[in-house]
Write an enzyme that holds these catalytic residues in place. Structure first.
Site, PDB file in Angstrom:
ATOM      1  N   SER A 191      32.203  54.001  43.559  1.00  0.00           N
ATOM      2  CA  SER A 191      31.173  54.288  42.557  1.00  0.00           C
ATOM      3  C   SER A 191      30.307  53.049  42.383  1.00  0.00           C
ATOM      4  O   SER A 191      30.837  51.940  42.256  1.00  0.00           O
ATOM      5  CB  SER A 191      31.801  54.583  41.189  1.00  0.00           C
ATOM      6  OG  SER A 191      32.797  55.576  41.279  1.00  0.00           O
ATOM      7  N   HIS A 199      32.553  49.721  42.509  1.00  0.00           N
ATOM      8  CA  HIS A 199      33.974  49.834  42.164  1.00  0.00           C
ATOM      9  C   HIS A 199      34.650  50.785  43.162  1.00  0.00           C
ATOM     10  O   HIS A 199      34.101  51.848  43.479  1.00  0.00           O
ATOM     11  CB  HIS A 199      34.114  50.373  40.736  1.00  0.00           C
ATOM     12  CG  HIS A 199      35.533  50.456  40.297  1.00  0.00           C
ATOM     13  ND1 HIS A 199      36.229  49.360  39.837  1.00  0.00           N
ATOM     14  CD2 HIS A 199      36.414  51.491  40.294  1.00  0.00           C
ATOM     15  CE1 HIS A 199      37.468  49.718  39.559  1.00  0.00           C
ATOM     16  NE2 HIS A 199      37.611  51.004  39.824  1.00  0.00           N
ATOM     17  N   ASN A 218      27.355  47.308  39.636  1.00  0.00           N
ATOM     18  CA  ASN A 218      28.647  46.896  40.186  1.00  0.00           C
ATOM     19  C   ASN A 218      29.138  47.989  41.132  1.00  0.00           C
ATOM     20  O   ASN A 218      28.861  49.173  40.906  1.00  0.00           O
ATOM     21  CB  ASN A 218      29.649  46.735  39.038  1.00  0.00           C
ATOM     22  CG  ASN A 218      31.040  46.354  39.531  1.00  0.00           C
ATOM     23  OD1 ASN A 218      31.204  45.430  40.331  1.00  0.00           O
ATOM     24  ND2 ASN A 218      32.054  47.057  39.057  1.00  0.00           N
ATOM     25  N   ILE A 261      34.421  38.601  34.031  1.00  0.00           N
ATOM     26  CA  ILE A 261      33.754  39.500  33.089  1.00  0.00           C
ATOM     27  C   ILE A 261      32.554  38.768  32.496  1.00  0.00           C
ATOM     28  O   ILE A 261      32.696  37.670  31.938  1.00  0.00           O
ATOM     29  CB  ILE A 261      34.726  39.912  31.953  1.00  0.00           C
ATOM     30  CG1 ILE A 261      36.002  40.538  32.543  1.00  0.00           C
ATOM     31  CG2 ILE A 261      34.037  40.860  30.974  1.00  0.00           C
ATOM     32  CD1 ILE A 261      35.778  41.790  33.366  1.00  0.00           C
ATOM     33  N   LEU A 262      31.384  39.386  32.622  1.00  0.00           N
ATOM     34  CA  LEU A 262      30.160  38.772  32.075  1.00  0.00           C
ATOM     35  C   LEU A 262      30.046  39.108  30.585  1.00  0.00           C
ATOM     36  O   LEU A 262      30.380  40.219  30.166  1.00  0.00           O
ATOM     37  CB  LEU A 262      28.947  39.289  32.854  1.00  0.00           C
ATOM     38  CG  LEU A 262      28.967  38.865  34.327  1.00  0.00           C
ATOM     39  CD1 LEU A 262      28.011  39.718  35.160  1.00  0.00           C
ATOM     40  CD2 LEU A 262      28.640  37.372  34.465  1.00  0.00           C
ATOM     41  N   GLY A 282      33.329  39.195  50.513  1.00  0.00           N
ATOM     42  CA  GLY A 282      31.883  39.338  50.658  1.00  0.00           C
ATOM     43  C   GLY A 282      31.437  40.316  51.726  1.00  0.00           C
ATOM     44  O   GLY A 282      30.315  40.212  52.239  1.00  0.00           O
ATOM     45  N   ASN A 335      30.648  43.416  51.288  1.00  0.00           N
ATOM     46  CA  ASN A 335      29.495  44.162  50.741  1.00  0.00           C
ATOM     47  C   ASN A 335      28.228  43.311  50.796  1.00  0.00           C
ATOM     48  O   ASN A 335      27.149  43.814  51.114  1.00  0.00           O
ATOM     49  CB  ASN A 335      29.781  44.623  49.310  1.00  0.00           C
ATOM     50  CG  ASN A 335      30.595  45.897  49.259  1.00  0.00           C
ATOM     51  OD1 ASN A 335      30.072  46.978  49.490  1.00  0.00           O
ATOM     52  ND2 ASN A 335      31.895  45.776  48.990  1.00  0.00           N
ATOM     53  N   ASP A 362      33.674  48.719  33.707  1.00  0.00           N
ATOM     54  CA  ASP A 362      33.572  49.896  34.588  1.00  0.00           C
ATOM     55  C   ASP A 362      33.128  51.155  33.838  1.00  0.00           C
ATOM     56  O   ASP A 362      33.347  52.280  34.315  1.00  0.00           O
ATOM     57  CB  ASP A 362      34.903  50.182  35.325  1.00  0.00           C
ATOM     58  CG  ASP A 362      35.293  49.054  36.255  1.00  0.00           C
ATOM     59  OD1 ASP A 362      34.390  48.391  36.797  1.00  0.00           O
ATOM     60  OD2 ASP A 362      36.506  48.827  36.443  1.00  0.00           O
TER      61      ASP A 362
HETATM   62  C1  GRF Z   1      35.217  46.090  47.037  1.00  0.00           C
HETATM   63  O1  GRF Z   1      36.257  47.010  47.248  1.00  0.00           O
HETATM   64  C2  GRF Z   1      34.461  46.437  45.784  1.00  0.00           C
HETATM   65  O2  GRF Z   1      34.414  47.811  45.516  1.00  0.00           O
HETATM   66  C3  GRF Z   1      35.272  45.769  44.706  1.00  0.00           C
HETATM   67  O3  GRF Z   1      35.721  44.565  45.296  1.00  0.00           O
HETATM   68  C4  GRF Z   1      35.763  44.709  46.720  1.00  0.00           C
HETATM   69  C5  GRF Z   1      34.906  43.628  47.285  1.00  0.00           C
HETATM   70  O4  GRF Z   1      34.998  43.535  48.673  1.00  0.00           O
HETATM   71  N1  GRF Z   1      34.526  45.580  43.499  1.00  0.00           N
HETATM   72  P1  GRF Z   1      34.063  42.492  49.442  1.00  0.00           P
HETATM   73  O5  GRF Z   1      34.255  41.133  48.779  1.00  0.00           O
HETATM   74  O6  GRF Z   1      32.655  42.972  49.336  1.00  0.00           O
HETATM   75  O7  GRF Z   1      34.565  42.478  50.851  1.00  0.00           O
END
Ligand code: GRF
Length: 196
Positions: free
Chosen positions: A137, A105, A103, A88-89, A12, A14, A146
């Site tokens: 991305s 990635h 999303n 996967i949704l 988490g 992000n 993706d």
């Molecule tokens: C990130 O690298 C994101 O790009 C990918 O999963 C990872 C999540 O990291 N989809 P966090 O849980 O936000 O630390």
């Protein structure tokens, strides 16, 4: 103010970047719910700051996971952010929230995306391919894993002795500002639904 639902499966970080950008008033948004598909640190981060959370355990709901998650997304939610969400949704979910799901990635799509390309695997694929640059991305979520339109990318260099862990950390550092900048583009209503 943008109403966000954030879906997580892991650490988490992000999500934390979004929380901090909101607290610092750099992002004019509110997180209405954080939903996880498994117990994880991400959902704990949300609880710690009193964001409503919901655990839709993928091992319990299996085929019904997407509809269970949809139940917890308010009708007036502007944007669903998959921030390290690994399930996967399904088609119904994606059609219902068409153009409102993004999303992040950890590669420069269309390179190194698709089923199985998550976590360190994506970074290892970059190293195995001998790429000299990587990055992240943010893209619209469609039924192709993706494969939706890319909204924003940020590049980083791949250095000669990089391990997958090194690259993961370098890419993560650019993920946070890239995700925040993408969310800001949704202030403009015309961006929503413009996922063709
Ligand atoms: C990130 O690298 C994101 O790009 C990918 O999963 C990872 C999540 O990291 N989809 P966090 O849980 O936000 O630390």
């Amino acid at each position: 103010m943008l109403k966000l639902a954030v879906l997580v499966s892991g650490g988490g970080s992000n999500l934390q970047a979004i929380i901090e950008a909101i607290n610092q008033q750099s992002l004019f948004a509110t997180i209405v719910t954080v939903i996880a598909d498994r117990p994880c640190y991400g959902i704990e981060r949300a609880k710690a700051v009193n964001i409503p959370t919901y655990l839709a355990d993928r091992k319990i709901y299996r085929q019904n996971l997407s509809s269970k998650i949809a139940e917890f997304i308010p009708e007036d939610c502007d944007l669903i952010v998959l921030a390290g969400f690994l399930s996967i949704l399904n088609q119904n979910f994606i059609q219902r929230f068409n153009g409102k799901i993004i999303n992040i990635h950890p590669s420069l799509l269309p390179k190194h995306g698709g089923a199985g390309m998550w976590g360190l695997k994506a970074h290892q694929a970059v190293l195995d391919a001998g790429d000299t640059e990587s990055g992240c991305s943010v893209h619209f979520v469609t039924e192709e894993i993706d494969g939706g339109k890319v909204i924003l990318q940020t590049k980083v260099d791949v250095l000669p002795n990089d391990t997958a862990n090194d690259l993961q950390q370098r890419v993560l550092n650019v993920e946070y500002p890239t995700l925040i900048a993408t969310i800001k583009t949704f202030y403009n209503e015309n961006v929503r639904f413009n996922n063709e």
